[in-house]
Every structure is written in C-alpha cells, then in structure tokens.
Design a protein around this motif. Structure first.
Motif, PDB file in Angstrom:
ATOM      1  N   ILE A 192      -9.127  -4.041  11.719  1.00 58.66           N
ATOM      2  CA  ILE A 192      -8.915  -5.285  10.997  1.00 58.66           C
ATOM      3  C   ILE A 192      -7.897  -6.117  11.774  1.00 58.66           C
ATOM      4  N   GLU A 193      -7.928  -7.410  11.551  1.00 57.03           N
ATOM      5  CA  GLU A 193      -6.881  -8.292  12.055  1.00 57.03           C
ATOM      6  C   GLU A 193      -5.956  -8.587  10.890  1.00 57.03           C
ATOM      7  N   ARG A 194      -4.685  -8.221  11.014  1.00 55.78           N
ATOM      8  CA  ARG A 194      -3.771  -8.351   9.893  1.00 55.78           C
ATOM      9  C   ARG A 194      -3.523  -9.820   9.569  1.00 55.78           C
ATOM     10  N   GLY A 195      -3.665 -10.126   8.289  1.00 53.80           N
ATOM     11  CA  GLY A 195      -3.466 -11.498   7.838  1.00 53.80           C
ATOM     12  C   GLY A 195      -2.108 -11.738   7.226  1.00 53.80           C
ATOM     13  N   VAL A 196      -1.251 -10.705   7.201  1.00 54.18           N
ATOM     14  CA  VAL A 196       0.092 -10.819   6.624  1.00 54.18           C
ATOM     15  C   VAL A 196       1.078 -10.101   7.535  1.00 54.18           C
ATOM     16  N   GLU A 197       2.359 -10.412   7.344  1.00 52.61           N
ATOM     17  CA  GLU A 197       3.416  -9.661   8.018  1.00 52.61           C
ATOM     18  C   GLU A 197       3.605  -8.316   7.328  1.00 52.61           C
ATOM     19  N   PRO A 198       4.081  -7.291   8.037  1.00 48.76           N
ATOM     20  CA  PRO A 198       4.435  -7.327   9.462  1.00 48.76           C
ATOM     21  C   PRO A 198       3.192  -7.244  10.360  1.00 48.76           C
ATOM     22  N   PHE A 199       3.400  -7.563  11.639  1.00 49.14           N
ATOM     23  CA  PHE A 199       2.330  -7.514  12.645  1.00 49.14           C
ATOM     24  C   PHE A 199       1.205  -8.492  12.335  1.00 49.14           C
ATOM     25  N   LEU A 200       1.557  -9.671  11.858  1.00 51.91           N
ATOM     26  CA  LEU A 200       0.576 -10.708  11.578  1.00 51.91           C
ATOM     27  C   LEU A 200      -0.273 -10.982  12.812  1.00 51.91           C
ATOM     28  N   GLY A 201      -1.611 -10.940  12.634  1.00 47.99           N
ATOM     29  CA  GLY A 201      -2.537 -11.222  13.725  1.00 47.99           C
ATOM     30  C   GLY A 201      -2.843 -10.042  14.623  1.00 47.99           C
ATOM     31  N   ARG A 202      -2.149  -8.935  14.459  1.00 50.11           N
ATOM     32  CA  ARG A 202      -2.366  -7.769  15.310  1.00 50.11           C
ATOM     33  C   ARG A 202      -3.516  -6.927  14.763  1.00 50.11           C
ATOM     34  N   PRO A 203      -4.266  -6.251  15.643  1.00 52.81           N
ATOM     35  CA  PRO A 203      -5.297  -5.323  15.173  1.00 52.81           C
ATOM     36  C   PRO A 203      -4.667  -4.072  14.566  1.00 52.81           C
ATOM     37  N   ALA A 204      -5.344  -3.499  13.602  1.00 57.18           N
ATOM     38  CA  ALA A 204      -4.845  -2.310  12.914  1.00 57.18           C
ATOM     39  C   ALA A 204      -6.017  -1.568  12.307  1.00 57.18           C
ATOM     40  N   LEU A 205      -5.767  -0.342  11.901  1.00 61.80           N
ATOM     41  CA  LEU A 205      -6.739   0.406  11.121  1.00 61.80           C
ATOM     42  C   LEU A 205      -6.713  -0.110   9.680  1.00 61.80           C
ATOM     43  N   PRO A 206      -7.832  -0.087   8.988  1.00 60.10           N
ATOM     44  CA  PRO A 206      -7.816  -0.486   7.578  1.00 60.10           C
ATOM     45  C   PRO A 206      -7.008   0.502   6.743  1.00 60.10           C
ATOM     46  N   GLY A 207      -6.338  -0.007   5.727  1.00 59.35           N
ATOM     47  CA  GLY A 207      -5.540   0.855   4.866  1.00 59.35           C
ATOM     48  C   GLY A 207      -4.603   0.041   4.007  1.00 59.35           C
ATOM     49  N   GLY A 208      -3.787   0.729   3.218  1.00 57.76           N
ATOM     50  CA  GLY A 208      -2.843   0.037   2.355  1.00 57.76           C
ATOM     51  C   GLY A 208      -2.161   1.008   1.413  1.00 57.76           C
ATOM     52  N   TYR A 209      -1.394   0.448   0.486  1.00 57.42           N
ATOM     53  CA  TYR A 209      -0.620   1.252  -0.447  1.00 57.42           C
ATOM     54  C   TYR A 209      -1.514   1.953  -1.470  1.00 57.42           C
ATOM     55  N   VAL A 210      -1.127   3.185  -1.811  1.00 55.94           N
ATOM     56  CA  VAL A 210      -1.790   3.921  -2.880  1.00 55.94           C
ATOM     57  C   VAL A 210      -1.241   3.420  -4.205  1.00 55.94           C
ATOM     58  N   GLN A 211      -2.110   3.077  -5.133  1.00 50.31           N
ATOM     59  CA  GLN A 211      -1.699   2.537  -6.407  1.00 50.31           C
ATOM     60  C   GLN A 211      -1.258   3.643  -7.366  1.00 50.31           C
ATOM     61  N   LYS A 212      -0.455   3.251  -8.354  1.00 44.82           N
ATOM     62  CA  LYS A 212       0.032   4.199  -9.341  1.00 44.82           C
ATOM     63  C   LYS A 212      -1.151   4.821 -10.086  1.00 44.82           C
ATOM     64  N   GLY A 213      -1.134   6.135 -10.220  1.00 48.36           N
ATOM     65  CA  GLY A 213      -2.199   6.840 -10.921  1.00 48.36           C
ATOM     66  C   GLY A 213      -3.460   7.032 -10.102  1.00 48.36           C
ATOM     67  N   GLU A 214      -3.413   6.696  -8.820  1.00 50.84           N
ATOM     68  CA  GLU A 214      -4.592   6.776  -7.952  1.00 50.84           C
ATOM     69  C   GLU A 214      -4.465   7.962  -7.009  1.00 50.84           C
TER      70      GLU A 214
END
Length: 240
Positions: A35-57
């Motif tokens: 993915i191309e990151r659309g937010v900071e940190p590393f705005l515009g840099r390529p990254a693996l997809p992912g994110g925060y685990v939600q409560k109860g998930e």
C-alpha cells in the motif's frame, strides 16, 4: 495502591497491530501486496497492509478486516498463517507498538483497491524490491524478508505451493510456482517424478486441459497430505 498507580503512569502505553505479507503469482512473477501510506508516519511510503487491532477483536479477525479495508481483498481465498511477532521498541515513531505479522498466499489474486489510511494498494514484483525508491515503512522490509524465506522453506516440506494454484492445475503450473519462488530452473521430468512419488501431494482429477498448441495436459488437485515425505529440496535433490 499509590505505588501501583505510580508504576502504571511510568509504564509506556503499548498497542498491538497486525501486518500482512501477501504473495501471489501474476504473469509468472512473484508479487507482494503493498500500500502507499496516506497518513503519517511515513506518508507516501510503501508498506505492507495492516493496522491496529480493535478492542474485542482477535488477531486473525483484525488481519482479515485490515486486508479488506486497505486493499478490498476477501481473505476467504487465501492461505493465511501467523508469521511472528515484531516488537523492536523504536519500530514505530508513534510509540510502543508490537505487531503480529501474517503470511498469506493466493492464486492470481485480483487487483487491490486502496482504502482507509492506504492512498492506494497494488501488486509489486518481489524481484524489484531492492530499488532504493521502494524502501518500506516501519520494519516492513524485515517482515517481508522473513515471510519470503518462510514461503521458500515451506515449499520444501509442505504442500503450500498448491495455495498459489487454482482448484485444479497442471504439473507445469505447479513447477512454475517452485521456479518463481525459489528463483531457479527445475528439470520438468525430474520435478514430475518427484511430485508423483511424494505420497498425498497431488491427486489426478481425471480431466485434461487443452493448450493452444501441443498435447493436452493432465489436471491435478491438492492431495490429502500437508507435510511432504520425502520433501522437495531447493538444491534440486530429494531426501531419502
């Protein structure tokens, strides 16, 4: 109680994320989903997809959700397994973040669609990742390197190569998986003999595929075995 409150205030808050190293074969190339990151940190840099685990998930549920939200890919078609945990204290400039990395494989997956904090999502050739312009955000280069080696290793000892194929496939298509992932040419006759000799690896469907030119090719499906005995080895050999 006062000591406990003081201790709690001094302890740095921690967060848990999930990241996915997702591989597929497209045009006989090993591709990874970025993915191309659309937010900071590393705005515009390529990254693996992912994110925060939600409560109860659960971790797995978080990985599946992030894959859908950031790339629009349904994980029901994927072979998905946990790769490992990454917790270097400075891996994320936002604070103490531990990520659980997942390895995912699928056959000729569709073009992804970026969403949430991903400006865009796209398949990228693994062979081109050494370019300076594709320096990945966070510690994703380390995760990706570990994931790639895990796939190469698992091809030797398990039937995971079939995860890159459709429900039915030719032995030539299966050999292409090994050649692309390992980056080496395999003798067709020897490969066929080893696959057929490995109990439970593949099963004939009784059907054939007619190519544009040449002879019809027999179709196979994945067999009942997951662990291969004897294994197929990267050096071209096969254990006794």
């Amino acid at each position: 109680m006062d000591d406990w409150l003081k201790y709690s205030e001094e302890v740095e808050a921690s967060w848990v994320t999930v990241d996915l190293a997702i591989f597929t074969l497209r045009d006989d190339q090993l591709m990874v989903l970025l993915i191309e990151r659309g937010v900071e940190p590393f705005l515009g840099r390529p990254a693996l997809p992912g994110g925060y685990v939600q409560k109860g998930e659960t971790l797995r549920a978080g990985a599946l959700r992030e894959l859908w939200e950031e790339a629009g890919i349904d994980a029901s078609r994927l072979h998905l397994e946990q790769l490992g945990a990454y917790g270097e204290p400075r891996r994320d400039p936002r604070g103490r973040v531990v990520t659980i990395a997942y390895l995912a494989l699928g056959p000729d997956l569709p073009a992804p669609v970026g969403g949430t904090d991903a400006e865009r999502a796209y398949w990228f050739p693994v062979s081109q990742l050494h370019k300076q312009s594709y320096e990945l955000a966070f510690d994703h280069a380390d995760i990706l390197s570990d994931a790639l080696e895990e796939v190469r290793r698992k091809l030797e000892y398990t039937a995971v190569a079939t995860a890159f194929c459709g429900k039915s496939f030719t032995l030539t298509e299966l050999r292409t998986v090994y050649e692309v992932v390992w980056g080496q040419h395999l003798d067709p006759s020897n490969f066929r003999r080893k696959v057929i000799k490995t109990a439970g690896f593949v099963q004939p469907t009784g059907e054939q595929r007619l190519p544009p030119t040449g002879r019809p090719a027999a179709l196979y499906r994945r067999g009942e075995a997951w662990l291969l005995s004897p294994p197929l080895l990267r050096g071209g050999g096969q254990s006794a």
